[in-house]
Motif scaffolding. Sequence first.
Motif, PDB file in Angstrom:
ATOM      1  N   PRO A   1     -78.553 -11.862  59.333  1.00  0.00           N
ATOM      2  CA  PRO A   1     -77.906 -12.937  58.572  1.00  0.00           C
ATOM      3  C   PRO A   1     -78.940 -13.899  57.979  1.00  0.00           C
ATOM      4  CG  PRO A   1     -76.917 -12.706  60.750  1.00  0.00           C
ATOM      5  CD  PRO A   1     -78.088 -11.805  60.717  1.00  0.00           C
ATOM      6  N   GLN A   2     -78.706 -14.255  56.713  1.00  0.00           N
ATOM      7  CA  GLN A   2     -79.749 -14.996  56.007  1.00  0.00           C
ATOM      8  C   GLN A   2     -79.495 -16.483  55.912  1.00  0.00           C
ATOM      9  OE1 GLN A   2     -80.474 -13.014  52.286  1.00  0.00           O
ATOM     10  NE2 GLN A   2     -80.394 -11.014  53.266  1.00  0.00           N
ATOM     11  N   GLU A   3     -78.342 -16.931  56.437  1.00  0.00           N
ATOM     12  CA  GLU A   3     -78.063 -18.366  56.297  1.00  0.00           C
ATOM     13  C   GLU A   3     -79.057 -19.184  57.109  1.00  0.00           C
ATOM     14  OE1 GLU A   3     -74.703 -17.068  57.966  1.00  0.00           O
ATOM     15  OE2 GLU A   3     -73.276 -17.880  56.507  1.00  0.00           O
ATOM     16  N   VAL A   4     -79.248 -20.397  56.640  1.00  0.00           N
ATOM     17  CA  VAL A   4     -80.073 -21.332  57.404  1.00  0.00           C
ATOM     18  C   VAL A   4     -79.276 -21.777  58.617  1.00  0.00           C
ATOM     19  CG1 VAL A   4     -81.084 -23.633  57.384  1.00  0.00           C
ATOM     20  CG2 VAL A   4     -81.336 -22.148  55.404  1.00  0.00           C
ATOM     21  N   GLN A   5     -79.870 -21.648  59.788  1.00  0.00           N
ATOM     22  CA  GLN A   5     -79.176 -22.096  60.992  1.00  0.00           C
ATOM     23  C   GLN A   5     -79.841 -23.367  61.493  1.00  0.00           C
ATOM     24  OE1 GLN A   5     -79.555 -18.758  63.571  1.00  0.00           O
ATOM     25  NE2 GLN A   5     -77.847 -17.667  62.656  1.00  0.00           N
ATOM     26  N   PRO A   6     -79.028 -24.374  61.820  1.00  0.00           N
ATOM     27  CA  PRO A   6     -79.645 -25.591  62.340  1.00  0.00           C
ATOM     28  C   PRO A   6     -80.299 -25.315  63.698  1.00  0.00           C
ATOM     29  CG  PRO A   6     -77.244 -25.757  62.385  1.00  0.00           C
ATOM     30  CD  PRO A   6     -77.565 -24.474  61.728  1.00  0.00           C
ATOM     31  N   LEU A   7     -81.349 -26.018  63.966  1.00  0.00           N
ATOM     32  CA  LEU A   7     -82.126 -25.766  65.183  1.00  0.00           C
ATOM     33  C   LEU A   7     -81.392 -26.222  66.439  1.00  0.00           C
ATOM     34  CD1 LEU A   7     -85.732 -26.871  64.198  1.00  0.00           C
ATOM     35  CD2 LEU A   7     -84.789 -24.584  64.299  1.00  0.00           C
ATOM     36  N   ILE A   8     -81.557 -25.444  67.502  1.00  0.00           N
ATOM     37  CA  ILE A   8     -81.106 -25.922  68.799  1.00  0.00           C
ATOM     38  C   ILE A   8     -82.235 -26.784  69.375  1.00  0.00           C
ATOM     39  CG2 ILE A   8     -79.537 -24.007  69.249  1.00  0.00           C
ATOM     40  CD1 ILE A   8     -81.763 -22.780  70.995  1.00  0.00           C
ATOM     41  N   PRO A   9     -81.925 -27.687  70.316  1.00  0.00           N
ATOM     42  CA  PRO A   9     -82.955 -28.628  70.771  1.00  0.00           C
ATOM     43  C   PRO A   9     -84.242 -27.949  71.264  1.00  0.00           C
ATOM     44  CG  PRO A   9     -80.824 -29.342  71.564  1.00  0.00           C
ATOM     45  CD  PRO A   9     -80.608 -28.011  70.908  1.00  0.00           C
ATOM     46  N   ALA A  10     -84.123 -26.774  71.923  1.00  0.00           N
ATOM     47  CA  ALA A  10     -85.316 -26.130  72.469  1.00  0.00           C
ATOM     48  C   ALA A  10     -86.321 -25.783  71.380  1.00  0.00           C
ATOM     49  CB  ALA A  10     -84.929 -24.884  73.241  1.00  0.00           C
ATOM     50  N   LEU A  11     -85.814 -25.500  70.163  1.00  0.00           N
ATOM     51  CA  LEU A  11     -86.716 -25.089  69.088  1.00  0.00           C
ATOM     52  C   LEU A  11     -87.229 -26.274  68.282  1.00  0.00           C
ATOM     53  CD1 LEU A  11     -84.986 -21.927  67.609  1.00  0.00           C
ATOM     54  CD2 LEU A  11     -86.963 -22.035  69.084  1.00  0.00           C
ATOM     55  N   ASP A  12     -86.682 -27.439  68.550  1.00  0.00           N
ATOM     56  CA  ASP A  12     -87.009 -28.585  67.733  1.00  0.00           C
ATOM     57  C   ASP A  12     -88.327 -29.188  68.203  1.00  0.00           C
ATOM     58  OD1 ASP A  12     -86.972 -30.669  66.049  1.00  0.00           O
ATOM     59  OD2 ASP A  12     -85.223 -31.674  66.908  1.00  0.00           O
ATOM     60  N   SER A  13     -89.404 -28.541  67.804  1.00  0.00           N
ATOM     61  CA  SER A  13     -90.714 -28.977  68.270  1.00  0.00           C
ATOM     62  C   SER A  13     -91.776 -28.540  67.272  1.00  0.00           C
ATOM     63  CB  SER A  13     -91.004 -28.353  69.634  1.00  0.00           C
ATOM     64  OG  SER A  13     -92.361 -28.452  69.936  1.00  0.00           O
ATOM     65  N   ILE A  14     -92.863 -29.297  67.244  1.00  0.00           N
ATOM     66  CA  ILE A  14     -93.984 -28.959  66.358  1.00  0.00           C
ATOM     67  C   ILE A  14     -94.546 -27.594  66.713  1.00  0.00           C
ATOM     68  CG2 ILE A  14     -95.619 -30.190  67.871  1.00  0.00           C
ATOM     69  CD1 ILE A  14     -95.921 -30.216  64.102  1.00  0.00           C
ATOM     70  N   TRP A  15     -94.332 -27.170  67.983  1.00  0.00           N
ATOM     71  CA  TRP A  15     -94.890 -25.888  68.426  1.00  0.00           C
ATOM     72  C   TRP A  15     -94.182 -24.707  67.809  1.00  0.00           C
ATOM     73  CZ3 TRP A  15     -99.528 -25.831  70.287  1.00  0.00           C
ATOM     74  CH2 TRP A  15    -100.025 -27.014  70.825  1.00  0.00           C
ATOM     75  N   LEU A  16     -92.961 -24.924  67.326  1.00  0.00           N
ATOM     76  CA  LEU A  16     -92.294 -23.842  66.591  1.00  0.00           C
ATOM     77  C   LEU A  16     -93.151 -23.465  65.385  1.00  0.00           C
ATOM     78  CD1 LEU A  16     -89.760 -22.062  65.960  1.00  0.00           C
ATOM     79  CD2 LEU A  16     -88.900 -23.957  64.638  1.00  0.00           C
ATOM     80  N   TYR A  17     -93.737 -24.477  64.748  1.00  0.00           N
ATOM     81  CA  TYR A  17     -94.564 -24.241  63.570  1.00  0.00           C
ATOM     82  C   TYR A  17     -95.851 -23.533  63.973  1.00  0.00           C
ATOM     83  CZ  TYR A  17     -91.503 -27.863  61.691  1.00  0.00           C
ATOM     84  OH  TYR A  17     -90.402 -28.578  61.315  1.00  0.00           O
ATOM     85  N   ILE A  18     -96.462 -24.043  65.044  1.00  0.00           N
ATOM     86  CA  ILE A  18     -97.807 -23.587  65.380  1.00  0.00           C
ATOM     87  C   ILE A  18     -97.788 -22.233  66.081  1.00  0.00           C
ATOM     88  CG2 ILE A  18     -99.902 -24.218  66.613  1.00  0.00           C
ATOM     89  CD1 ILE A  18     -98.940 -27.144  66.408  1.00  0.00           C
ATOM     90  N   HIS A  19     -96.947 -22.137  67.106  1.00  0.00           N
ATOM     91  CA  HIS A  19     -96.925 -20.915  67.918  1.00  0.00           C
ATOM     92  C   HIS A  19     -96.479 -19.706  67.095  1.00  0.00           C
ATOM     93  CE1 HIS A  19     -95.383 -17.971  70.762  1.00  0.00           C
ATOM     94  NE2 HIS A  19     -94.145 -18.310  70.535  1.00  0.00           N
ATOM     95  N   VAL A  20     -95.357 -19.838  66.409  1.00  0.00           N
ATOM     96  CA  VAL A  20     -94.796 -18.671  65.738  1.00  0.00           C
ATOM     97  C   VAL A  20     -95.705 -18.201  64.602  1.00  0.00           C
ATOM     98  CG1 VAL A  20     -92.786 -17.750  64.566  1.00  0.00           C
ATOM     99  CG2 VAL A  20     -92.480 -19.391  66.379  1.00  0.00           C
ATOM    100  N   THR A  21     -96.246 -19.147  63.833  1.00  0.00           N
ATOM    101  CA  THR A  21     -97.057 -18.721  62.695  1.00  0.00           C
ATOM    102  C   THR A  21     -98.363 -18.061  63.141  1.00  0.00           C
ATOM    103  OG1 THR A  21     -97.890 -20.962  62.584  1.00  0.00           O
ATOM    104  CG2 THR A  21     -96.158 -20.400  61.039  1.00  0.00           C
ATOM    105  N   THR A  22     -99.041 -18.635  64.119  1.00  0.00           N
ATOM    106  CA  THR A  22    -100.309 -18.015  64.539  1.00  0.00           C
ATOM    107  C   THR A  22    -100.062 -16.665  65.209  1.00  0.00           C
ATOM    108  OG1 THR A  22    -100.233 -19.621  66.319  1.00  0.00           O
ATOM    109  CG2 THR A  22    -101.993 -19.877  64.757  1.00  0.00           C
ATOM    110  N   ALA A  23     -99.011 -16.600  66.039  1.00  0.00           N
ATOM    111  CA  ALA A  23     -98.720 -15.319  66.689  1.00  0.00           C
ATOM    112  C   ALA A  23     -98.456 -14.256  65.628  1.00  0.00           C
ATOM    113  CB  ALA A  23     -97.526 -15.458  67.627  1.00  0.00           C
ATOM    114  N   ALA A  24     -97.653 -14.609  64.621  1.00  0.00           N
ATOM    115  CA  ALA A  24     -97.314 -13.637  63.583  1.00  0.00           C
ATOM    116  C   ALA A  24     -98.555 -13.230  62.786  1.00  0.00           C
ATOM    117  CB  ALA A  24     -96.254 -14.211  62.646  1.00  0.00           C
ATOM    118  N   LEU A  25     -99.445 -14.167  62.552  1.00  0.00           N
ATOM    119  CA  LEU A  25    -100.648 -13.822  61.794  1.00  0.00           C
ATOM    120  C   LEU A  25    -101.518 -12.834  62.585  1.00  0.00           C
ATOM    121  CD1 LEU A  25    -102.059 -14.390  59.116  1.00  0.00           C
ATOM    122  CD2 LEU A  25    -103.407 -16.132  60.278  1.00  0.00           C
ATOM    123  N   GLY A  26    -101.652 -13.083  63.884  1.00  0.00           N
ATOM    124  CA  GLY A  26    -102.400 -12.134  64.719  1.00  0.00           C
ATOM    125  C   GLY A  26    -101.778 -10.749  64.666  1.00  0.00           C
TER     126      GLY A  26
END
Lengths: 553, 420
Positions: free
Chosen positions: B127-152
């Motif tokens: 599903p392609q809709e934008v989903q609002p974030l749940i509190p657990a994901l609402d963190s700067i680390w969502l940006y940092i962790h996911v992007t670097t892991a994916a780049l590796g």
Amino acid sequence: MFQNTKCECGHQNHVGTVLCESCGKPLMQETLVTDEPLEMRYDGVARRSQKANPNLIDRIWNFFSSVKIAVYLIVITFVGASLGTIYPQESTFISGDFSTYYEDNYGTPGKIYQALGLSHTYESWWFITLLVMIGTSLVICSLDRVLPLYRALKKQQIRKHLSFIKRQRVAYEAVVDQPGAFVDRLAEQLKRKRYRVHKDKDGLALLAEKNRFSRWGPYINHIGLIVFLLAVLARGVPAWHMDSYITAPHGEAVPIPDTNYYLKNEQFTVDYYADDELPEALKGTMRAKKYETQAVLYACTASCDDPAAEPELTELKRHDILVNHPLEYEGMSIYQFDFDDTPKLKAVRPVLVDKQTGERYGPFELSMTEPETSYALGPYTLELRQQFMEFAIGDDGNPTTLSREPNAPAFFFLLKGPGLDEAGETYLYFPREVDKLRFSQDRINGDIADRFEIIVGTMENVELTEPTSFLNVRVDKAMPYVWVGAGISMLGLVLGFYWQHRRVWLRFDADRLSLGAHTNKNWYGMRGDVASAMQHAGITVEPKSLDNGGKNL
Amino acid sequence: MNNLLAFSGDAFVAAFFLYCFGFIFYVIAVAGRRWSNRDPQQHLKRWGRIAFVVSTLGLAAHLTFFFTRWIGASHIPTSNMYEFMSFLGMAIMIAFTVIFAIYRTTLLGMFALPLTIIIITYAAVFPQEVQPLIPALDSIWLYIHVTTAALGEAFFAVGFAAGLMYLLRVIDFKDRSKGARRQQRWAEFSLYVIVVVVAFIVTVFAFRGADYQAEFLQETLSIDNRGQEVTSSDTVEYNMPPIVKPYNSDVVQMDSFLGMTQPLLETPSWMEGVDAARKLNTVLWSIITGSLLYGLLRLVLRRPLGAALHPLMEGIDPDDLDEITYRSIAIGFPIFTLGALIFAMIWAEIAWSRFWGWDPKEVWALITWLYYSAYLHLRLSRGWQGQRSAWLAVIGFVVVMFTLIGVNLVIAGLHSYAGV
């Protein structure tokens, strides 16, 4: 085995040396018979494990110093770790009885899984042994190699043995006029490429080297991993580690177990996404947007262990605890873990109604958690005999309670007063209207239901609980070391992978130039460096043509 | 805001088509070398440049998609499977560009681009809709962790592409010896798996296009925590004709497909969960359509796919491919360590109060890391190079994909929000 380890250049080498530590001449019999490029690993120095007559300690050392063993350990560990992901681990549940859990949920495979101990893979003796063995291997593999390698790189001879240069993976030979001038030009070019260039006395041999530090990368990484593993083991020290869960009802200061701290949940709030903020598929689902506990941390200063007295509390810190924003105080962290915002009955204020006269007695305050033992209502008294928080009829036909949460509270009273039996008459009261109907209160009560009734009337007389917040309290004194270990390890990886140790050797025998180059990684870059430096020094050569074959490490 | 999201969606489609054209141009660059009246080197150079420019435009469109969606949704689009997989596709293009800048191997694009295309079309299955974030994901680390892991992981993907190329380059498809035949079989199997993945995506979109629907009511008997038997009924919806229906279920409604009006088989009872039957059905469909597609390709080419691809690899130095494989893994390894382990641990410490909890996703990230460290040790200290190293790189990517997708589809855990 050929045991004379003295090289023709006069250097006395250790047993097991592949290439003379001084001039680089191949020493091993098997390397003398071919012209293949040399094995340059650890610069051909003897490792500590290559001792002549190993004793028991040496044998253990030799076992753990083997990279082959290390790879086996790594492979066994990741295969073992993968087994633990087949079914949920016991540790993912906060508490519970697992004696039949796996069989009930996953049938026979689940039973076997549990019997094999895979339901707690990561706490099992064999898994921890593997980690300890990997740690040992890290230490010994590193020490075995890093010290001799350091020695070899510390004192390098500039003019290397001819067969050493010719048998490098990057090699070049030619006849050149004016050797001295060529060496100067090449030295200049290599310096521009940030090589450190050493020429021997007559200026006809050269050693250029750069980024030697990158050779230490793997060892720095291993040191980091050891620190990390030790820190993880240190979490087993009881005083260093605490992990408890607290239930913080609204407005109450609750003690934090094993500490003299108290935590008060002053207000818990939860926001849900409105439907217009949600995409079609999620509409109508209660998707939490934000939940927070406005918390106050106290230290208990007096009468802490006295159950009769109220503890004296001093405020230490206020913090709004959210997921991703724990309260931190002197090494202790308090995390938002969960919440319960389903409204439950806290207290009701019902009246006793005489159905025949229509007269009302009361109201009286009936708390779900702390009811009085008797209530005097005009001429009547209600004596509490039994209380059920979640009423149900048990298998034996007797009333029972399913939990300690007021989900379906019921009160078993003895009603006494004028016109009633001396011993009193029993009356079962369900404060919730739904339960009253579900369990047919009037039928259970029989005759007395026609004469008396306990009713709440309006919602004003109903008091509901505020949401309860569940928090997780953690102390983990080993964490700083975990991060330091991870940091060191990362530094080592970066040094080892993003820089490469490159060396170029050159010697002239009369006007015959022999050049060899070696790198620990990235041969493409090494050939590029040599070809470009040679080009500028006056010899054009295709980078690829420098490739002397051999293994591409 | 919605305009921006719509624009973002268009940019995604543009990126997809540009990648497809880029891929076609790479094929022309490589396959067209032997066409008449041209100099092969000149041809390769010219078309290689066109292909690179077009695929870089694709990357630009992809970046546009990413940043406009970021602004439109006001959080980084890496929070569900659609967003993550399309980010991974983008990261693979970035990793490819980095490796290409170092080695200038035109052919690499012929393998890296289809990989990106497969991954972003796979993303579009979700599903392609934008989903609002749940509190657990609402963190700067969502940006940092996911992007670097994916780049590796993207560098590992490029290593996979180069490893597969190496194998297709060096395996002798005419050799009838036992060892060579085993190599040929496994290379063919790898290509077959890729065909099945493509077939899966095609099947999903074909039935989605035809608006196929079937619905079942499944009754599940379970024992609750109070020891009472509870019967729950769940509605299970299929978007593909049911080869297998859910265990103990009745058809509520079912479109007929090629005269098939009843499910053929029933899922065995041990397949737990509401979605298990649907997933099994999808897997069966993918294998059937994949095998048909593979058979068709064999009929058209009249030889194994590996043997058909082998001539395209001519003129490329296998040592270079071997080094590219190793180099991209060597570049990716520290990034992966940082993103998928260290940043993950930091975030886990902040959000879940422990830096490590043996959650399946964590364990599989560790397995991936251990796998690649074994690869590096085997290569650096045990001299595993060439074919063995290339096979390890190919298998490694299977481990990566299982960590990213398999764990979410097969094993539930704390990372379940990243699932379907």
